[in-house]
Scaffold this active site. Structure first.
Site, PDB file in Angstrom:
ATOM      1  N   THR A 176       0.095  -2.866 -39.272  1.00  0.00           N
ATOM      2  CA  THR A 176       0.074  -1.580 -38.471  1.00  0.00           C
ATOM      3  C   THR A 176      -1.375  -1.751 -37.765  1.00  0.00           C
ATOM      4  OG1 THR A 176       1.433  -0.257 -39.761  1.00  0.00           O
ATOM      5  CG2 THR A 176      -0.206   0.967 -38.459  1.00  0.00           C
TER       6      THR A 176
ATOM      7  N   THR B  13      -0.367  -2.041 -44.717  1.00  0.00           N
ATOM      8  CA  THR B  13      -0.638  -1.296 -46.003  1.00  0.00           C
ATOM      9  C   THR B  13       0.667  -1.256 -46.932  1.00  0.00           C
ATOM     10  OG1 THR B  13       0.124   0.828 -44.896  1.00  0.00           O
ATOM     11  CG2 THR B  13      -2.240   0.404 -44.599  1.00  0.00           C
ATOM     12  N   ASP B  14       1.764  -1.640 -46.493  1.00  0.00           N
ATOM     13  CA  ASP B  14       2.808  -1.535 -47.499  1.00  0.00           C
ATOM     14  C   ASP B  14       2.586  -2.557 -48.799  1.00  0.00           C
ATOM     15  OD1 ASP B  14       4.406   0.123 -45.821  1.00  0.00           O
ATOM     16  OD2 ASP B  14       5.724  -1.622 -44.872  1.00  0.00           O
TER      17      ASP B  14
END
Length: 332
Positions: free
Chosen positions: A15, A93-94
């Site tokens: 992201t 960030t996943d």
């Protein structure tokens, strides 16, 4: 900082590096590490030299073990070569909590490795990527963070890779460390440790010698065991995310015993906060019963981290005793 510090920055996408896709209308990874750093104000006032490396431009969900192997090798070469005071890795960030833990299993250098990302992409109002990257660079350059291993920095908080987890889907304050809290903060451009970092273990060394598949099975209410049995013959190891302190329905125990006789089966908790017990409950399907049937207790490792550790150990073709000893470290 009185003297120039040197930080290597590796970008993987995520992201933090996303811009609008004209075809789909959504956002996708497109920005380089140079692009990301160009959007960060204030770094020039900290006397930090940056050495930039583009590794991937993919979403965090698409990262693979091969990606981590390549990244880990690149970081190791950079740190072995000298002249680097710390490393920053930007990614989606996943999978930050998994990437940071996996890298920490092999990281043996004194220089800190800082993993960061963003919850709000650059097209949104108030994107957090520049602030997170700013804080990560300062943390990587801080002399008093030598020896702290792999850390995660977001929202001006410093978390240990062993404990951090993503606990919200959208909040900029998504990253927390249940049971321990952050070990430090960044305030007015200063990096401050507020707690001692956890002990570094260095459990994994050397290259992977074989490809392995490690499954993750989550136990749920009313589980009849049919899906658990489907893992038989399809994995080299299995992590069971059990209820509470390590419990499963009684009807699952025979299947688990059969599996544990063929491949390593690790007993973790789906709560992912607190330890699996080893000697309290004694009924069929309890932790004592399952350990007696050959399952390996995961200590305080949640199922995602337990899977990563088991994968790394099996990829090095270690035996059952070494696997049990490695997980016992996390019960101490």
């Amino acid at each position: 900082m009185s003297a120039t510090r040197t930080v290597a920055v590796y970008s993987l996408g995520g992201t933090i590096a996303m811009t609008a896709d004209p075809v789909t209308g959504g956002v996708a990874p497109a920005l380089s590490a140079h692009d990301l750093l160009a959007a960060v104000p204030g770094l020039e006032g900290h006397d930090v030299e940056l050495r930039v490396h583009d590794v991937r431009r993919v979403p965090g969900a698409s990262l693979t073990f091969d990606d981590l192997t390549e990244l880990g090798s690149a970081v190791d070469r950079t740190l072995t070569g000298g002249g680097i005071d710390g490393v920053v890795i930007t990614q989606g960030t996943d999978t930050i909590e998994e990437t940071a833990f996996a890298l920490g299993l092999r990281h043996r250098h004194e220089q800190p490795v800082i993993v960061t990302g963003a919850m709000r992409n650059p097209t949104m109002a108030g994107p957090d990527g520049p602030a997170n990257l700013y804080a990560a660079v300062l943390t990587a350059a801080a002399p008093h963070l030598r020896g702290t291993g792999v850390l995660v920095v977001l929202n001006d908080e410093i978390h240990a890779a062993r404990h951090v987890r993503k606990s919200h889907t959208t909040s900029p304050a998504a990253f927390t460390s249940p049971g321990s809290g952050p070990i430090g903060r960044i305030t007015e451009g200063s990096v401050r440790l507020t707690a001692a970092p956890p002990r570094r273990f260095g459990l994994v060394a050397g290259p992977r010698v074989r490809d392995v598949r490690v499954g993750l099975y989550t136990v749920s209410l009313g589980d009849d065991g049919e899906l658990l049995a489907a893992w038989d013959g399809r994995c080299d190891g299995l992590v069971v995310a059990a209820f509470g302190v390590g419990h499963v329905p009684g009807r699952l125990v025979e299947t688990l015993e059969r599996l544990a006789a063929r491949v390593p089966v690790v007993l973790s908790s789906r709560i992912d906060n607190g330890p699996v017990l080893t000697g309290t409950y004694g009924y069929p399907g309890s932790e004592m019963d399952l350990i007696g049937r050959g399952l390996v207790p995961a200590g305080d490792l949640g199922p995602y981290r337990a899977r990563l550790l088991l994968h790394e150990l099996l990829a090095q073709d270690v035996g059952p005793e070494a696997i049990t000893e490695a997980f016992a470290v996390f019960a101490s």
